[in-house]
Motif scaffolding. Structure first.
Motif, PDB file in Angstrom:
ATOM      1  N   ASN A   1      32.973  40.469  40.162  1.00 38.13           N
ATOM      2  CA  ASN A   1      33.666  40.428  41.449  1.00 38.13           C
ATOM      3  C   ASN A   1      34.193  41.825  41.804  1.00 38.13           C
ATOM      4  O   ASN A   1      34.191  42.736  40.973  1.00 38.13           O
ATOM      5  CB  ASN A   1      34.781  39.375  41.437  1.00 38.13           C
ATOM      6  CG  ASN A   1      35.855  39.666  40.405  1.00 38.13           C
ATOM      7  OD1 ASN A   1      36.322  40.793  40.253  1.00 38.13           O
ATOM      8  ND2 ASN A   1      36.250  38.636  39.677  1.00 38.13           N
ATOM      9  N   ASP A   2      34.640  41.982  43.041  1.00 37.59           N
ATOM     10  CA  ASP A   2      35.079  43.294  43.525  1.00 37.59           C
ATOM     11  C   ASP A   2      36.231  43.868  42.701  1.00 37.59           C
ATOM     12  O   ASP A   2      36.234  45.059  42.372  1.00 37.59           O
ATOM     13  CB  ASP A   2      35.501  43.212  45.001  1.00 37.59           C
ATOM     14  CG  ASP A   2      34.329  42.952  45.933  1.00 37.59           C
ATOM     15  OD1 ASP A   2      33.187  43.325  45.592  1.00 37.59           O
ATOM     16  OD2 ASP A   2      34.553  42.366  47.002  1.00 37.59           O
ATOM     17  N   LYS A   3      37.188  43.048  42.368  1.00 38.52           N
ATOM     18  CA  LYS A   3      38.359  43.532  41.621  1.00 38.52           C
ATOM     19  C   LYS A   3      37.961  44.028  40.230  1.00 38.52           C
ATOM     20  O   LYS A   3      38.362  45.113  39.800  1.00 38.52           O
ATOM     21  CB  LYS A   3      39.396  42.418  41.493  1.00 38.52           C
ATOM     22  CG  LYS A   3      40.684  42.859  40.863  1.00 38.52           C
ATOM     23  CD  LYS A   3      41.694  41.725  40.857  1.00 38.52           C
ATOM     24  CE  LYS A   3      42.815  42.130  41.783  1.00 38.52           C
ATOM     25  NZ  LYS A   3      43.889  41.155  41.837  1.00 38.52           N
ATOM     26  N   GLU A   4      37.129  43.269  39.530  1.00 39.17           N
ATOM     27  CA  GLU A   4      36.694  43.679  38.190  1.00 39.17           C
ATOM     28  C   GLU A   4      35.749  44.875  38.275  1.00 39.17           C
ATOM     29  O   GLU A   4      35.744  45.749  37.404  1.00 39.17           O
ATOM     30  CB  GLU A   4      36.036  42.521  37.453  1.00 39.17           C
ATOM     31  CG  GLU A   4      35.698  42.845  36.020  1.00 39.17           C
ATOM     32  CD  GLU A   4      36.879  43.298  35.170  1.00 39.17           C
ATOM     33  OE1 GLU A   4      36.678  44.192  34.309  1.00 39.17           O
ATOM     34  OE2 GLU A   4      37.999  42.780  35.340  1.00 39.17           O
ATOM     35  N   TYR A   5      34.949  44.944  39.330  1.00 43.10           N
ATOM     36  CA  TYR A   5      34.076  46.100  39.554  1.00 43.10           C
ATOM     37  C   TYR A   5      34.924  47.370  39.648  1.00 43.10           C
ATOM     38  O   TYR A   5      34.624  48.380  39.016  1.00 43.10           O
ATOM     39  CB  TYR A   5      33.277  45.877  40.837  1.00 43.10           C
ATOM     40  CG  TYR A   5      32.270  46.951  41.159  1.00 43.10           C
ATOM     41  CD1 TYR A   5      30.981  46.890  40.632  1.00 43.10           C
ATOM     42  CD2 TYR A   5      32.586  48.002  42.006  1.00 43.10           C
ATOM     43  CE1 TYR A   5      30.031  47.855  40.944  1.00 43.10           C
ATOM     44  CE2 TYR A   5      31.647  48.978  42.329  1.00 43.10           C
ATOM     45  CZ  TYR A   5      30.377  48.905  41.789  1.00 43.10           C
ATOM     46  OH  TYR A   5      29.454  49.870  42.096  1.00 43.10           O
ATOM     47  N   GLN A   6      35.998  47.301  40.406  1.00 41.58           N
ATOM     48  CA  GLN A   6      36.874  48.460  40.548  1.00 41.58           C
ATOM     49  C   GLN A   6      37.549  48.813  39.231  1.00 41.58           C
ATOM     50  O   GLN A   6      37.583  49.990  38.850  1.00 41.58           O
ATOM     51  CB  GLN A   6      37.914  48.203  41.639  1.00 41.58           C
ATOM     52  CG  GLN A   6      37.319  48.147  43.013  1.00 41.58           C
ATOM     53  CD  GLN A   6      38.315  47.815  44.092  1.00 41.58           C
ATOM     54  OE1 GLN A   6      39.519  47.802  43.870  1.00 41.58           O
ATOM     55  NE2 GLN A   6      37.819  47.527  45.284  1.00 41.58           N
ATOM     56  N   ARG A   7      38.078  47.829  38.524  1.00 35.22           N
ATOM     57  CA  ARG A   7      38.704  48.092  37.216  1.00 35.22           C
ATOM     58  C   ARG A   7      37.716  48.751  36.254  1.00 35.22           C
ATOM     59  O   ARG A   7      38.055  49.678  35.527  1.00 35.22           O
ATOM     60  CB  ARG A   7      39.206  46.788  36.601  1.00 35.22           C
ATOM     61  CG  ARG A   7      40.453  46.258  37.197  1.00 35.22           C
ATOM     62  CD  ARG A   7      40.935  45.060  36.373  1.00 35.22           C
ATOM     63  NE  ARG A   7      41.946  44.341  37.105  1.00 35.22           N
ATOM     64  CZ  ARG A   7      41.971  43.036  37.265  1.00 35.22           C
ATOM     65  NH1 ARG A   7      41.036  42.259  36.731  1.00 35.22           N
ATOM     66  NH2 ARG A   7      42.929  42.459  37.947  1.00 35.22           N
ATOM     67  N   SER A   8      36.502  48.244  36.255  1.00 33.86           N
ATOM     68  CA  SER A   8      35.492  48.775  35.345  1.00 33.86           C
ATOM     69  C   SER A   8      35.124  50.205  35.694  1.00 33.86           C
ATOM     70  O   SER A   8      34.967  51.052  34.800  1.00 33.86           O
ATOM     71  CB  SER A   8      34.256  47.875  35.361  1.00 33.86           C
ATOM     72  OG  SER A   8      34.589  46.600  34.878  1.00 33.86           O
TER      73      SER A   8
END
Length: 136
Positions: free
Chosen positions: A29-36
């Motif tokens: 998802n977008d949030k985990e993509y950014q964290r990663s």
């Protein structure tokens, strides 16, 4: 050295070859993509790594929102701190993912300050990608 490992992604560092290895495990998802990507950027900068293997064989689509976020927030930060970035990408067969990544590649190619500093090559197998990075 494993840098990040969760149900979405695994990020590790091949210290001998100075290559960051990213293995996507599922839809992200977008949030985990950014964290990663924040974690990956920290790894690249902290260890002065400019070679990256992204194995996305088990991933599906990357949202346009995530691609735009990457272009605006991470790539400028990385490229301001390093001379170049060489990336090997192993995409899934999913056509929607490939369209997402082609969109990102098109955006990179259309920005001279990015295209001069980023080299991206696509591979069918992670082993081929790793060998290319080791030799480049």
């Amino acid at each position: 050295m494993v840098y990040r490992d969760n149900k979405f992604i695994r990020i590790e560092l091949d210290q001998d070859n100075k290559i960051a290895l990213v293995k996507s495990k599922s839809f992200i998802n977008d949030k985990e993509y950014q964290r990663s990507w924040y974690a990956l950027a920290d790894l690249l900068l902290e260890h002065q790594i400019n070679k990256l293997l992204i194995n996305d064989q088990d991933t599906k689509v990357v949202s346009l929102k995530s691609v735009e976020w990457l272009m605006q927030n991470i790539l400028p930060k990385l490229l301001a701190s390093m001379n170049n970035l060489t990336a090997a990408l192993v995409p899934p067969e999913d056509i929607f993912y490939q369209v997402s990544i082609q969109n990102l590649q098109g955006q990179i190619d259309n920005q001279p300050n990015f295209s001069d500093k980023i080299t991206v090559k696509w591979f069918e197998q992670p082993d081929e990608a790793l060998e290319w990075l080791k030799s480049s």
